[in-house]
Design an enzyme around this catalytic site. Structure first.
Site, mmCIF file in Angstrom:
data_model
loop_
_atom_site.group_PDB
_atom_site.id
_atom_site.type_symbol
_atom_site.label_atom_id
_atom_site.label_comp_id
_atom_site.label_asym_id
_atom_site.label_seq_id
_atom_site.Cartn_x
_atom_site.Cartn_y
_atom_site.Cartn_z
ATOM 1 N N THR A 31 0.828 -1.209 0.000
ATOM 2 C CA THR A 31 0.000 0.000 0.000
ATOM 3 C C THR A 31 0.863 1.259 0.000
ATOM 4 O O THR A 31 0.706 2.151 -0.848
ATOM 5 C CB THR A 31 -0.917 -0.005 1.243
ATOM 6 O OG1 THR A 31 -1.649 -1.225 1.253
ATOM 7 C CG2 THR A 31 -1.868 1.174 1.237
ATOM 8 N N VAL A 32 1.796 1.338 0.935
ATOM 9 C CA VAL A 32 2.586 2.571 1.079
ATOM 10 C C VAL A 32 3.620 2.685 -0.037
ATOM 11 O O VAL A 32 3.779 3.750 -0.656
ATOM 12 C CB VAL A 32 3.270 2.619 2.464
ATOM 13 C CG1 VAL A 32 4.023 3.930 2.636
ATOM 14 C CG2 VAL A 32 2.249 2.445 3.591
ATOM 15 N N LYS B 243 6.297 2.188 12.594
ATOM 16 C CA LYS B 243 6.262 2.579 14.011
ATOM 17 C C LYS B 243 6.727 1.459 14.934
ATOM 18 O O LYS B 243 7.348 1.685 15.971
ATOM 19 C CB LYS B 243 4.867 3.052 14.422
ATOM 20 C CG LYS B 243 3.745 2.054 14.141
ATOM 21 C CD LYS B 243 3.028 2.359 12.860
ATOM 22 C CE LYS B 243 1.971 1.347 12.509
ATOM 23 N NZ LYS B 243 1.276 1.673 11.272
ATOM 24 N N GLU C 26 7.933 10.370 9.504
ATOM 25 C CA GLU C 26 6.631 11.066 9.581
ATOM 26 C C GLU C 26 5.448 10.129 9.377
ATOM 27 O O GLU C 26 4.423 10.235 10.067
ATOM 28 C CB GLU C 26 6.590 12.177 8.519
ATOM 29 C CG GLU C 26 5.379 13.062 8.585
ATOM 30 C CD GLU C 26 5.346 13.904 9.853
ATOM 31 O OE1 GLU C 26 4.584 13.530 10.764
ATOM 32 O OE2 GLU C 26 6.071 14.909 9.948
ATOM 33 N N ILE D 78 -1.023 13.006 8.750
ATOM 34 C CA ILE D 78 -0.932 14.225 9.578
ATOM 35 C C ILE D 78 0.554 14.507 9.859
ATOM 36 O O ILE D 78 1.234 13.655 10.424
ATOM 37 C CB ILE D 78 -1.679 14.055 10.921
ATOM 38 C CG1 ILE D 78 -3.155 13.718 10.694
ATOM 39 C CG2 ILE D 78 -1.531 15.311 11.777
ATOM 40 C CD1 ILE D 78 -3.936 13.447 11.984
ATOM 41 N N GLY E 150 -11.438 -5.035 5.615
ATOM 42 C CA GLY E 150 -9.976 -5.031 5.454
ATOM 43 C C GLY E 150 -9.293 -3.976 6.300
ATOM 44 O O GLY E 150 -8.157 -3.594 6.030
ATOM 45 N N GLU F 276 -5.267 -4.974 10.995
ATOM 46 C CA GLU F 276 -3.923 -5.471 10.715
ATOM 47 C C GLU F 276 -3.983 -7.000 10.667
ATOM 48 O O GLU F 276 -4.925 -7.612 11.200
ATOM 49 C CB GLU F 276 -2.967 -5.063 11.853
ATOM 50 C CG GLU F 276 -2.834 -3.566 12.064
ATOM 51 C CD GLU F 276 -1.743 -2.923 11.215
ATOM 52 O OE1 GLU F 276 -0.970 -3.653 10.568
ATOM 53 O OE2 GLU F 276 -1.695 -1.684 11.177
ATOM 54 N N LYS G 181 2.898 4.468 18.384
ATOM 55 C CA LYS G 181 2.910 5.846 17.868
ATOM 56 C C LYS G 181 3.075 6.852 19.016
ATOM 57 O O LYS G 181 3.861 7.801 18.925
ATOM 58 C CB LYS G 181 1.616 6.121 17.095
ATOM 59 C CG LYS G 181 1.475 5.254 15.840
ATOM 60 C CD LYS G 181 0.062 5.287 15.274
ATOM 61 C CE LYS G 181 -0.076 4.392 14.058
ATOM 62 N NZ LYS G 181 -1.457 4.170 13.626
ATOM 63 N N GLY H 39 -3.822 4.578 4.731
ATOM 64 C CA GLY H 39 -4.222 4.589 3.328
ATOM 65 C C GLY H 39 -3.058 4.986 2.432
ATOM 66 O O GLY H 39 -2.099 5.621 2.884
#
Ligand code: NAP
Ligand code: HSE
Length: 429
Positions: free
Chosen positions: A15-16, A108, A132, A139, A190, A193, A208, A305
């Site tokens: 995804t990332v 994280k 980040e 954010i 979905g 995790e 986090k 996302g």
């Protein structure tokens, strides 16, 4: 002469990772205009080379082993978006630092477990680690803490940092559905995790919070000192009754430096419905920062996302392309101090729900337990009768957590209680 491009090695094409590929490809000119140099991907790594990834990867070298990718001579920055706090993520991050690369990660778990050692290794090698995307997705909270608020003493960091938990709690509240049913819905959508306990057990959000606390208070990352409680025991009854008293239940992270040490907790809390946190719906995240000069800042946005997380990764990459190099946790790793852990002792009002036998003096016995423990009642409500039983709600004045716990242990001996009482902290926000 044009500046040399910044060359990325991208480990992880999920995804990332694919989100990063899309931004690098679609916004090449914009990024070059903003940084004065081009940002390019040189090589990539994932487990399955044959997988269709909905992106053109033909221009990139392939490495089956992320450690080999991290050591390549033709990359400047190692982008780790594989996940996992040990195994390939840790090995390849260490290899990248040893090979003289800067690191950008969304991981994280890796930093919550190994952040101090990795930050020390990076600094010894003259490199930086940026993360980040690891906290609250899109954010830019780390940038705000390390840069925008660098002139403040941070008093408190708070937030809803797991979108899945906020989705489950707000869906329970809006649809009047029990936890198990909404958990199953979240699984089918979905949202969870691979190990759902990372979400609903509060672990992901605890990771986090521990990273934000390190930056905010100049302390070594101490995830093992975060007081953790998940949302599995939040009942639809409490969601309804809390709403009736003007509150909503959130999995809320709070970190603050107290006279006794660093308090870090990620637990279900009540917040006023009218507050920004009380209004937060669905899978969105919110981070609240309080500084001595700035006062309170509230940031809200997508915590997960493809687009939001890749946006955060690219913010870090672009900082590196611009030559902005900030120590991993805002100050040199060697200057971070060991935090004295303080289990939540900051007084707060509490929501107490219990079922009492409907007989003379029952309420008086409960009130006596509270009074003897030094806990004062602010509001009380009795909800009709269920046969010979009466559901009772009490909101206390500010009380020390230990005093509330002491009162609860004494309830059992009164002989008027049916089942176990519920106590949830009301956070002042
Ligand atoms: P993902 O979709 O599961 O993708 C993980 C990628 O890593 C996959 O491409 C996988 O390869 C690759 N990978 C896993 N093990 C590998 C190994 N041993 N060698 C090489 N490649 C390996 O995960 P994701 O959602 O993108 O998350 C990545 C990281 O970002 C995690 O640390 C996560 O916590 C963090 N994050 C994610 C989000 C989010 O919204 N998804 C938000 C914030 C932070 P294959 O594709 O071949 O299996
Ligand atoms: N599982 C996480 C969440 C994803 O629900 O917020 C982003 O870290």
């Amino acid at each position: 002469m044009p500046a040399a491009p910044l060359r990325l090695g991208l480990a992880g094409l999920g995804t990332v990772g694919i989100g990063v590929v899309k931004i690098v490809q679609a916004e090449a000119d914009l990024i070059a205009a903003r940084t004065g140099r081009r940002v390019v991907i040189t090589a990539v790594s994932a487990r399955d080379r044959s997988k269709n990834r909905d992106a053109d990867l033909s221009g990139y070298a392939w490495e089956a082993d992320p450690v080999a990718l991290a050591r390549r001579d033709d990359i400047d920055v190692f982008v780790e978006v594989m996940g996992g706090h040990d195994g390939p993520a840790k090995a390849s991050t260490e290899a990248a630092i040893a090979a003289g690369k800067d690191v950008v990660t969304a991981n994280k778990a890796l930093l919550a477990h190994h952040g101090q050692a990795l930050a020390e290794a990076a600094e010894a090698a003259g490199r930086v680690i940026r993360f980040e995307a690891a906290v609250a997705g899109g954010i830019p909270v780390i940038k705000v803490l390390t840069e925008g608020l660098a002139g403040n003493r941070i008093k408190r960091v708070m937030g809803v940092m797991n979108g899945t938990c906020n989705y489950i709690l707000t869906r329970m509240q809006s649809a009047g559905l029990p936890y198990d049913q909404v958990f199953e819905e979240a699984r089918q959508l979905g949202y969870l995790e691979a190990d759902p306990n990372l979400d609903v057990g509060g672990i992901d959000a605890g990771h986090k919070l521990s990273l934000l606390a390190a930056i905010a208070f100049g302390t070594r990352v101490s995830f093992d000192q975060v007081e953790l409680e998940g949302i599995g025991s939040v009942s639809i009854d409490d969601i309804r009754l809390a709403e009736d008293m003007g509150y909503r239940i959130k999995l809320l992270g709070v970190a603050q430096m107290t006279g006794r040490g660093l308090e870090q907790r990620m637990t279900p809390c009540l917040v006023p419905i009218a507050s920004p946190l009380g209004q937060l719906q669905g899978g969105t995240n919110m981070v609240v920062l309080e500084g001595d000069s700035v006062g309170q800042i509230v940031m809200r946005g997508a915590g997960a996302g493809m687009g939001p997380t890749a946006s955060a990764v690219m913010g870090d990459v672009i900082d590196l392309a611009r030559g902005l190099r900030i120590a991993t946790f805002g100050i040199p790793a060697s200057a971070l101090v060991e935090a004295q852990p303080a289990r939540a002792a900051t007084p707060a009002p509490y929501y107490l729900r219990m079922t009492l036998l409907d007989k003379p003096g029952a309420l008086a016995k409960i009130a006596t337990c509270l009074g003897d423990a030094g806990v004062s009642i602010d509001q009380m409500r009795q909800y009709g009768h269920e046969g010979a039983k009466a559901p009772v709600l009490i909101v206390t004045h500010k009380a020390a957590p230990d005093d509330v716990a002491h009162a609860l242990t004494r309830f059992a001996a009164t002989g008027v209680l049916v089942g176990d009482p519920v106590a949830i902290r009301i956070e002042e926000v």
